[in-house]
Design a protein around this motif. Structure first.
Motif, short mmCIF file in Angstrom:
data_model
loop_
_atom_site.label_atom_id
_atom_site.label_comp_id
_atom_site.label_asym_id
_atom_site.label_seq_id
_atom_site.Cartn_x
_atom_site.Cartn_y
_atom_site.Cartn_z
N ILE A 70 0.83 -1.21 0.00
CA ILE A 70 0.00 0.00 0.00
C ILE A 70 0.87 1.26 0.00
O ILE A 70 0.62 2.20 -0.77
CB ILE A 70 -0.98 -0.01 1.18
N LEU A 71 1.88 1.28 0.86
CA LEU A 71 2.78 2.44 0.91
C LEU A 71 3.46 2.69 -0.44
O LEU A 71 3.54 3.82 -0.91
CB LEU A 71 3.84 2.25 2.00
N ALA A 72 3.93 1.62 -1.05
CA ALA A 72 4.59 1.74 -2.35
C ALA A 72 3.59 2.21 -3.41
O ALA A 72 3.89 3.11 -4.20
CB ALA A 72 5.20 0.40 -2.76
N ALA A 73 2.40 1.64 -3.43
CA ALA A 73 1.39 1.99 -4.43
C ALA A 73 0.97 3.46 -4.31
O ALA A 73 0.76 4.13 -5.32
CB ALA A 73 0.17 1.08 -4.29
N LYS A 74 0.88 3.96 -3.08
CA LYS A 74 0.52 5.37 -2.87
C LYS A 74 1.55 6.31 -3.50
O LYS A 74 1.24 7.44 -3.84
CB LYS A 74 0.39 5.68 -1.38
N ARG A 75 2.77 5.82 -3.66
CA ARG A 75 3.83 6.62 -4.26
C ARG A 75 4.05 6.25 -5.73
O ARG A 75 4.99 6.73 -6.36
CB ARG A 75 5.13 6.41 -3.48
N GLY A 76 3.19 5.37 -6.24
CA GLY A 76 3.32 4.96 -7.63
C GLY A 76 4.54 4.10 -7.89
O GLY A 76 5.11 4.14 -8.98
N GLN A 77 4.97 3.35 -6.87
CA GLN A 77 6.19 2.54 -6.98
C GLN A 77 5.88 1.07 -6.74
O GLN A 77 4.89 0.71 -6.11
CB GLN A 77 7.21 2.97 -5.92
N SER A 78 6.80 0.24 -7.20
CA SER A 78 6.77 -1.17 -6.85
C SER A 78 7.41 -1.30 -5.46
O SER A 78 8.05 -0.36 -4.97
CB SER A 78 7.58 -1.99 -7.86
N ILE A 79 7.25 -2.45 -4.85
CA ILE A 79 7.90 -2.68 -3.56
C ILE A 79 9.41 -2.55 -3.71
O ILE A 79 10.08 -1.95 -2.88
CB ILE A 79 7.51 -4.06 -2.97
N LYS A 80 9.96 -3.08 -4.79
CA LYS A 80 11.40 -2.99 -5.03
C LYS A 80 11.84 -1.53 -5.12
O LYS A 80 12.83 -1.13 -4.49
CB LYS A 80 11.76 -3.71 -6.33
N GLU A 81 11.12 -0.72 -5.88
CA GLU A 81 11.48 0.69 -6.00
C GLU A 81 11.37 1.41 -4.66
O GLU A 81 12.24 2.20 -4.30
CB GLU A 81 10.57 1.38 -7.03
N PHE A 82 10.30 1.13 -3.92
CA PHE A 82 10.08 1.75 -2.62
C PHE A 82 11.22 1.43 -1.66
O PHE A 82 11.79 2.32 -1.04
CB PHE A 82 8.74 1.28 -2.05
N LEU A 83 11.56 0.14 -1.56
CA LEU A 83 12.63 -0.26 -0.63
C LEU A 83 13.99 0.25 -1.09
O LEU A 83 14.82 0.64 -0.26
CB LEU A 83 12.64 -1.77 -0.45
N THR A 84 14.24 0.26 -2.38
CA THR A 84 15.51 0.77 -2.90
C THR A 84 15.65 2.26 -2.57
O THR A 84 16.71 2.70 -2.11
CB THR A 84 15.63 0.53 -4.41
N ASP A 85 14.58 3.02 -2.79
CA ASP A 85 14.62 4.45 -2.44
C ASP A 85 14.84 4.65 -0.94
O ASP A 85 15.57 5.54 -0.51
CB ASP A 85 13.33 5.16 -2.87
N TYR A 86 14.20 3.79 -0.15
CA TYR A 86 14.36 3.88 1.31
C TYR A 86 15.82 3.62 1.70
O TYR A 86 16.41 4.37 2.47
CB TYR A 86 13.43 2.90 2.01
N ILE A 87 16.40 2.59 1.14
CA ILE A 87 17.81 2.28 1.42
C ILE A 87 18.71 3.42 0.97
O ILE A 87 19.66 3.80 1.66
CB ILE A 87 18.22 0.94 0.76
#
Length: 75
Positions: free
Chosen positions: A52-69
Motif C-alpha cells: 500500500i505504501l509503495a502503491a501510494k507513491r506509484g512505486q513497486s515494492i522494489k522501487e520503494f525499498l531501494t529508495d528507502y535504502i
C-alpha cells in the motif's frame, strides 16, 4: 525435486530475465555495480502495508525499498 549446488541460475546469483531486461535497456537506471538479490519473509499484514505504501507513491515494492535504502546516510 532435488536442488543441486549450482544447478539453478538463481542459486548462483544470476537471474536471466533480469539480466536480459538490463541488456535490452528496460531498467530505468543502468546499474554501476553487480546486483544482488535480497529475500526475506514477513507476515502477510506487513507485506500488504508495504504494498500500500509503495502503491501510494506509484512505486513497486522494489522501487520503494531501494529508495528507502538510498535515503540512509553513507558511512
Amino acid at each position: 525435486m532435488s536442488i543441486e549446488s549450482g544447478s539453478s541460475p538463481a542459486l548462483r546469483g544470476h537471474y536471466p530475465a533480469t539480466e536480459t531486461a538490463r541488456a535490452e535497456g528496460h531498467d530505468d537506471e543502468a546499474p554501476t555495480e553487480e546486483m544482488q538479490r535480497v529475500n526475506f519473509e514477513v507476515p502477510r499484514s506487513k507485506r500488504i502495508k508495504l504494498k500500500i505504501l509503495a502503491a501510494k507513491r506509484g512505486q513497486s515494492i522494489k522501487e520503494f525499498l531501494t529508495d528507502y535504502i538510498d535515503s540512509f546516510p553513507d558511512e
